[in-house]
Design an enzyme around this catalytic site. Structure first.
Site, short mmCIF file in Angstrom:
data_model
loop_
_atom_site.label_atom_id
_atom_site.label_comp_id
_atom_site.label_asym_id
_atom_site.label_seq_id
_atom_site.Cartn_x
_atom_site.Cartn_y
_atom_site.Cartn_z
N LEU A 1 38.86 39.58 44.54
CA LEU A 1 38.49 38.19 44.80
C LEU A 1 39.15 37.35 43.72
CD1 LEU A 1 34.62 38.41 45.50
CD2 LEU A 1 36.46 38.22 47.18
N ASP A 2 39.64 36.17 44.09
CA ASP A 2 40.18 35.26 43.09
C ASP A 2 39.12 34.96 42.04
OD1 ASP A 2 42.54 35.15 44.50
OD2 ASP A 2 42.10 33.22 45.45
N THR A 3 39.56 34.61 40.84
CA THR A 3 38.63 34.31 39.75
C THR A 3 37.62 33.25 40.16
OG1 THR A 3 40.25 34.91 38.06
CG2 THR A 3 38.46 33.46 37.38
#
Length: 224
Positions: free
Chosen positions: A56-58
């Site tokens: 997942l993106d930050t």
């Protein structure tokens, strides 16, 4: 360091955690907290630390699957590759789309430049990417969208929102900049991995739901 992520699902071979927005899955080059910082707490009595199966993106909050042993990691990774995993995301757009639902099929590829770094773009010769979507609500010129991606390309929902719907996700610092002043109207990219279901042979499916984050609720939205 941020608090240990909330556990949404647990058994002998898997964990699903509710990853907080702002916590990187991989340790940043510049250092600082990441999911790795919570490895000991997430062992929960096991000798091995659990390993992320996907990314997942930050900025993205919500459901993240972790494998508790190497064999499980292989099986779960194969389930993602074979598009057997059901994923539900919620995103807030910097605007309201003209239609209420649809399917976006835009292939994606990575583009790099010295000036802007790397980003993903829609391109015919890229890797196929498919996202189903429907609008759940509209408040103050922003739309809450349910995204159900079939594929799992890097930045897929962020690009499909911009290139497919013509509107970036609210707060997206990469794909929102220059597209709309309203894209800057949130402290982070407003994307949440709300639910995850992973089928397993001979066992009940892994199933988890991550509650809507406070920053979504602060804009007036609920889970539709």
């Amino acid at each position: 360091m941020t608090d240990t992520p909330t556990i949404l699902f647990e058994d002998g071979e898997a964990l699903v955690i509710d990853k907080p927005a702002g916590l990187p899955v991989e340790r940043p080059r510049r250092g600082g907290p990441s999911l790795e910082s919570h490895q000991e707490a997430l062992k929960l009595g096991f000798q091995r630390a659990p390993v992320p199966v996907h990314r997942l993106d930050t900025d993205t909050s919500g459901c993240l699957l972790l494998a508790r042993n190497p064999k499980a990691l292989v099986r779960f990774s194969r389930a993602f590759e074979e598009r057997l995993v059901a994923k539900r995301y919620l995103g807030i757009l910097a605007g309201v789309p003209q239609q209420s639902e649809g399917t976006i099929e835009l292939s994606l590829t990575k583009q790099s430049s010295a000036e802007r770094g790397w980003r993903m773009i829609a391109a015919r010769k890229g890797k196929p990417a498919i996202t189903h979507w429907r609008m759940l609500g509209e408040i103050d010129g922003h739309a809450l969208i349910e995204f159900r991606p079939e594929t799992g390309r890097t930045h897929q929902i962020r690009i499909h929102a911009l290139a497919g719907l013509g509107l970036p996700l609210l707060g997206d610092p990469v794909y929102g900049s220059g597209q709309s002043d309203r894209a800057k109207g949130a402290p982070r990219t407003m994307l949440h991995a709300a639910a995850l279901e992973v089928p397993r042979q001979g066992k009940l499916s892994i199933s988890a739901i991550a509650p809507l984050p406070a920053d979504f609720a602060s804009l007036g939205f609920d889970d539709g």
